[in-house]
Design a protein around this motif. Structure first.
Motif, short mmCIF file in Angstrom:
data_model
loop_
_atom_site.label_atom_id
_atom_site.label_comp_id
_atom_site.label_asym_id
_atom_site.label_seq_id
_atom_site.Cartn_x
_atom_site.Cartn_y
_atom_site.Cartn_z
N SER A 14 0.87 -1.18 0.00
CA SER A 14 0.00 0.00 0.00
C SER A 14 0.91 1.23 0.00
CB SER A 14 -0.87 -0.02 1.26
OG SER A 14 -1.14 1.28 1.74
N THR A 15 0.62 2.20 -0.84
CA THR A 15 1.46 3.41 -0.85
C THR A 15 1.33 4.16 0.47
OG1 THR A 15 -0.29 4.65 -1.99
CG2 THR A 15 1.43 3.67 -3.37
N GLN A 38 -1.12 -2.04 -6.19
CA GLN A 38 -1.06 -2.26 -4.74
C GLN A 38 -1.64 -3.64 -4.45
OE1 GLN A 38 -1.67 1.78 -2.37
NE2 GLN A 38 -3.50 1.26 -3.50
N LYS A 42 -5.44 0.19 0.92
CA LYS A 42 -6.32 0.44 2.07
C LYS A 42 -7.39 1.45 1.71
CE LYS A 42 -4.29 1.26 6.10
NZ LYS A 42 -3.31 1.87 7.05
N ARG A 44 -11.10 3.48 3.34
CA ARG A 44 -11.59 4.01 4.61
C ARG A 44 -12.32 2.91 5.38
NH1 ARG A 44 -15.52 8.54 3.95
NH2 ARG A 44 -15.06 9.17 6.08
N LYS A 109 -18.46 6.37 -7.91
CA LYS A 109 -17.20 6.79 -7.29
C LYS A 109 -16.00 6.52 -8.21
CE LYS A 109 -14.62 5.91 -3.02
NZ LYS A 109 -14.78 5.67 -1.58
C1 BTN Z 1 -11.68 5.24 0.31
O1 BTN Z 1 -12.03 4.20 0.89
O2 BTN Z 1 -12.50 5.93 -0.30
C2 BTN Z 1 -10.25 5.69 0.35
C3 BTN Z 1 -9.42 4.95 -0.66
C4 BTN Z 1 -7.96 5.40 -0.71
C5 BTN Z 1 -7.16 4.57 -1.67
C6 BTN Z 1 -5.77 5.09 -1.87
S1 BTN Z 1 -4.92 4.28 -3.18
C7 BTN Z 1 -3.44 5.04 -2.71
C8 BTN Z 1 -3.40 5.06 -1.19
N1 BTN Z 1 -2.82 3.83 -0.68
C9 BTN Z 1 -3.70 3.10 -0.01
O3 BTN Z 1 -3.48 1.99 0.50
N2 BTN Z 1 -4.90 3.71 -0.01
C10 BTN Z 1 -4.84 5.00 -0.67
#
Ligand code: BTN
Length: 250
Positions: A14-15, A38, A42, A44, A109
């Motif tokens: 994950s970044t 990735q 991750k 929310r 989305k």
């Molecule tokens: C959401 O659930 O709406 C938020 C999503 C966020 C995704 C981005 S992708 C780059 C960064 N690295 C991650 O693991 N998650 C965020």
């Protein structure tokens, strides 16, 4: 913020996790990690983020603002404004913001933002601003009914590099404005201009229960102002609640 220091990777868990590791190791503000794929993206609320190779923009920025921890949630709304502007200008697509920080096109989305804080003894050490943009996917797994990509609306493949550059330019500029004032006062008008919930009925899902009202905009902290059924104006905090449309996601 100094110049951005961009690290491109083919694959990472994950970044956001990678930038947290770099932050813990003392990396400078403005460090950016961008990965083609990735393996453990991750989302929310403990969700995962679908991040296949060659399709989207998966990137995270390391920020070290001199602000109290409670100001981090505003960075997420700031980023929604910046990326919304970047997508609109780079692609011409009519992108909107679903409060607090999802970007949508035609009610679906296309981008999610996850900001995480590293706090020590009550002080903010750094924040990780993670942004995922669905750019060129042509389909999504069945368990993601609200997911959509920019290409699915544009009906053509889009240039990810150009969009990344546009996003980073907008983010850098807006972050400097946010840190300068410590709130969203310089971005609020633009945020509201693209807010899909504006003047729409919303269901507020809070730990204390669910209620309905009409969204009237945001305040300088990024709370959603909702006019409840008793005619009172209530400031709803993004850390505590989520909102839905009365009939569905929007
Ligand atoms: C959401 O659930 O709406 C938020 C999503 C966020 C995704 C981005 S992708 C780059 C960064 N690295 C991650 O693991 N998650 C965020």
């Amino acid at each position: 913020m100094q110049e951005l220091k961009i690290i491109y990777l083919d694959e990472i868990d994950s970044t956001n996790r990678e930038v947290r590791r770099l932050g813990d190791a003392g990396a400078v503000e403005g460090t950016v990690v961008i990965a083609d794929c990735q393996t453990g993206g991750k989302g929310r609320l403990g969700r995962t983020w679908f991040s296949p190779a060659g399709t989207g923009i998966w990137m995270s920025l390391l920020l070290r603002p001199e602000l109290p921890p409670e100001k981090v949630s505003g960075i997420t709304l700031m980023a929604a404004t910046s990326v919304c502007r970047a997508i609109r200008s780079a692609t011409g697509l009519n992108t909107q913001i679903k409060w607090p920080n999802d970007l949508v096109i035609d009610g679906k989305k296309v981008c999610g933002i996850l900001t995480e804080s590293a706090i020590l003894d009550g002080e903010l050490k750094f924040a990780v601003l993670g942004i995922g943009v669905n750019v060129n996917q042509t389909e999504f797994p069945g368990d993601l009914p609200h997911a959509w990509s920019l290409a699915m609306t544009a009906e053509r493949e889009l240039n990810r590099e150009g969009l990344i550059e546009c996003c980073l330019n907008c983010l850098k500029e807006d972050y400097e404005r946010y840190v300068q004032s410590g709130d969203l006062r310089q971005l609020r008008q633009e945020y509201e201009a693209h807010l899909v919930n504006l003047d729409q009925p919303v269901r507020v899902l809070s730990p204390a229960g669910e209620w309905t009202g009409v969204a009237k905009g945001i305040n300088d902290s990024g709370d959603l102002i909702v006019l409840n059924d008793q005619g009172e104006s209530v400031a709803v905090n993004s850390g505590e609640v989520s909102v839905r449309g009365v009939y569905g996601y929007i």
